[in-house]
Design a protein around this motif. Structure first.
Motif, PDB file in Angstrom:
ATOM      1  N   TRP A   2       0.835  -1.390   0.014  1.00  0.00           N
ATOM      2  CA  TRP A   2      -0.091  -0.069   0.024  1.00  0.00           C
ATOM      3  C   TRP A   2       0.857   1.351  -0.132  1.00  0.00           C
ATOM      4  CZ3 TRP A   2      -4.280  -0.779   4.196  1.00  0.00           C
ATOM      5  CH2 TRP A   2      -5.293  -1.999   3.715  1.00  0.00           C
ATOM      6  N   LYS A   3       2.115   1.205   0.326  1.00  0.00           N
ATOM      7  CA  LYS A   3       2.836   2.416   0.506  1.00  0.00           C
ATOM      8  C   LYS A   3       2.220   3.381   1.491  1.00  0.00           C
ATOM      9  CE  LYS A   3       5.049   1.401  -4.010  1.00  0.00           C
ATOM     10  NZ  LYS A   3       5.835   1.697  -5.109  1.00  0.00           N
ATOM     11  N   MET A   4       2.439   4.910   1.249  1.00  0.00           N
ATOM     12  CA  MET A   4       2.207   5.525   2.195  1.00  0.00           C
ATOM     13  C   MET A   4       0.493   5.830   1.787  1.00  0.00           C
ATOM     14  SD  MET A   4       3.873   8.758   4.330  1.00  0.00           S
ATOM     15  CE  MET A   4       3.691   9.694   3.032  1.00  0.00           C
TER      16      MET A   4
ATOM     17  N   GLY B 146       6.552  -4.122 -10.253  1.00  0.00           N
ATOM     18  CA  GLY B 146       7.042  -2.848 -10.937  1.00  0.00           C
ATOM     19  C   GLY B 146       6.059  -2.557 -12.251  1.00  0.00           C
ATOM     20  N   SER B 147       5.116  -1.866 -11.882  1.00  0.00           N
ATOM     21  CA  SER B 147       3.787  -1.708 -12.742  1.00  0.00           C
ATOM     22  C   SER B 147       3.278  -2.912 -13.134  1.00  0.00           C
ATOM     23  CB  SER B 147       4.343  -0.618 -13.814  1.00  0.00           C
ATOM     24  OG  SER B 147       4.947   0.620 -13.634  1.00  0.00           O
ATOM     25  N   CYS B 148       3.118  -3.826 -12.183  1.00  0.00           N
ATOM     26  CA  CYS B 148       2.219  -4.934 -12.611  1.00  0.00           C
ATOM     27  C   CYS B 148       0.690  -4.604 -12.536  1.00  0.00           C
ATOM     28  CB  CYS B 148       2.872  -5.970 -11.719  1.00  0.00           C
ATOM     29  SG  CYS B 148       2.172  -7.668 -12.111  1.00  0.00           S
TER      30      CYS B 148
ATOM     31  N   ILE C  85       2.897  -5.826  -5.664  1.00  0.00           N
ATOM     32  CA  ILE C  85       1.962  -5.038  -6.286  1.00  0.00           C
ATOM     33  C   ILE C  85       2.079  -3.592  -5.692  1.00  0.00           C
ATOM     34  CG2 ILE C  85      -0.218  -4.710  -7.758  1.00  0.00           C
ATOM     35  CD1 ILE C  85       1.549  -7.233  -8.402  1.00  0.00           C
ATOM     36  N   GLY C  86       2.202  -2.611  -6.399  1.00  0.00           N
ATOM     37  CA  GLY C  86       2.181  -1.170  -5.523  1.00  0.00           C
ATOM     38  C   GLY C  86       0.892  -0.444  -5.973  1.00  0.00           C
ATOM     39  N   GLY C  87       0.503   0.455  -6.765  1.00  0.00           N
ATOM     40  CA  GLY C  87      -0.537   1.103  -7.499  1.00  0.00           C
ATOM     41  C   GLY C  87      -1.765   0.373  -7.679  1.00  0.00           C
TER      42      GLY C  87
HETATM   43  P1  PGA Z   1       4.013  -0.407  -8.546  1.00  0.00           P
HETATM   44  O1  PGA Z   1       5.054  -0.563  -7.379  1.00  0.00           O
HETATM   45  O2  PGA Z   1       3.319  -1.570  -8.844  1.00  0.00           O
HETATM   46  O3  PGA Z   1       3.170   0.709  -8.449  1.00  0.00           O
HETATM   47  O4  PGA Z   1       5.084  -0.272  -9.547  1.00  0.00           O
HETATM   48  C1  PGA Z   1       5.493  -1.706  -6.894  1.00  0.00           C
HETATM   49  C2  PGA Z   1       6.431  -1.643  -5.676  1.00  0.00           C
HETATM   50  O5  PGA Z   1       6.738  -0.822  -5.390  1.00  0.00           O
HETATM   51  O6  PGA Z   1       6.419  -2.739  -4.736  1.00  0.00           O
END
Ligand code: PGA
Length: 280
Positions: A38-40, A242-244, A263-265
């Motif tokens: 989720w990050k911040m 990375g942008s998955c 998975i980030g975003g």
């Molecule tokens: P992203 O981030 O899916 O938004 O590119 C991945 C991560 O930082 O773990």
């Protein structure tokens, strides 16, 4: 019969050798994981609501053969832990302190994370390496502490754009793993998930091609084999990050050395996150 054996998979005319081979293959099959980072993002209320909706979905439709992890900010851990208990979704933090306890204002220790009910912690994310200048030595210290506190570690590695363009991506990742991870014992390595995240692909919309991901994952597995042997290499889960997104996940996950994603975003949108889990 093998417990959990898919119906109709084993043939009745198999000899003992084929049966044992099948059992061993099942036994050594790697764990597949999709972890949301989720990050911040999200305040407490939003985070709890979101976790509840993810939990509900996977309670009704358990992810087939894969583990789903939510890596939340520290403030969400306890509340999300209560929501996920005893559910189908695991919980992780995104960082931990490099010291076990004491006068370190603002830090959160691995043992504190563990006490919330979380099972995982991300260590070595490129945002920690870049913005907070965390180097391999420090990350190694955090990793050892986290494991000693009973957590599993999602250890991130990956090269920046210039390093890939200069053809140095393999050397860079090798150094990150050797200095950050390969001081661990074989027993400790069982608590590690490696996440390969090319920094140029994180949050940029650029994704490594499935072949680029496979090349690196295969290389990483080879490094683990050299250091820890075949069994450890075959069992270790290596995630791509990375942008998955739903549109590219299935192709990336289809590669033999890619065991899932960090998975980030896309982990912040329920439909996208679920679609990625289902792609696995
Ligand atoms: P992203 O981030 O899916 O938004 O590119 C991945 C991560 O930082 O773990």
């Amino acid at each position: 019969m093998v417990v959990g054996e898919p119906a109709g998979k084993r043939k009745s005319n198999w000899n003992d050798y084929q049966t044992i081979k099948y059992i061993l293959k099942q036994y050594y099959m790697r764990k597949k994981i999709v972890a949301g980072n989720w990050k911040m993002n999200m305040n407490l209320e939003e985070g709890l609501k979101f976790a509840k909706s993810i939990e509900q979905y996977f309670s009704e439709k358990p992810p087939a053969g894969s583990e789903v992890i939510l890596c939340t900010p520290f403030i969400h851990l306890q509340g999300v832990s209560e929501i996920l208990k005893p559910g189908k979704v695991a919980l992780g933090a995104q960082n931990c302190a490099s010291e076990s306890s004491g006068a370190f204002t603002g830090e959160v220790s691995a043992a504190m994370i563990k006490s919330t009910g979380a099972q995982y912690v991300i260590i070595g994310h490129s945002e920690r390496r870049t913005y907070y200048h965390e180097d391999d030595r420090l990350l190694n210290k955090k990793t050892v502490l986290a494991i000693n506190s009973g957590l599993n570690v999602i250890f991130c590695c990956g090269e920046i754009k210039e390093e890939r363009e200069a053809g140095k991506h393999l050397i860079v990742v090798k150094r990150q793993l050797e200095d950050g991870l390969f001081t661990l014992s074989s027993e400790e390595m069982k608590k590690i998930v490696i996440a390969y995240e090319p920094v140029w692909a994180i949050g940029t919309g650029l994704t490594a091609t499935p072949d680029q991901a496979q090349e690196m994952h295969h290389y990483i597995r080879g490094l683990v084999r050299e250091k820890y042997g075949k069994e450890c290499a075959e069992q270790i889960t290596i995630l791509y990050g990375g942008s998955c997104k739903p549109s590219n996940a299935a192709e990336i996950f289809s590669k033999p050395d890619v065991d899932g994603g960090l998975i980030g975003g896309a982990s912040l949108k329920k439909e996208d996150f679920i679609a990625i889990v289902e792609a696995l």
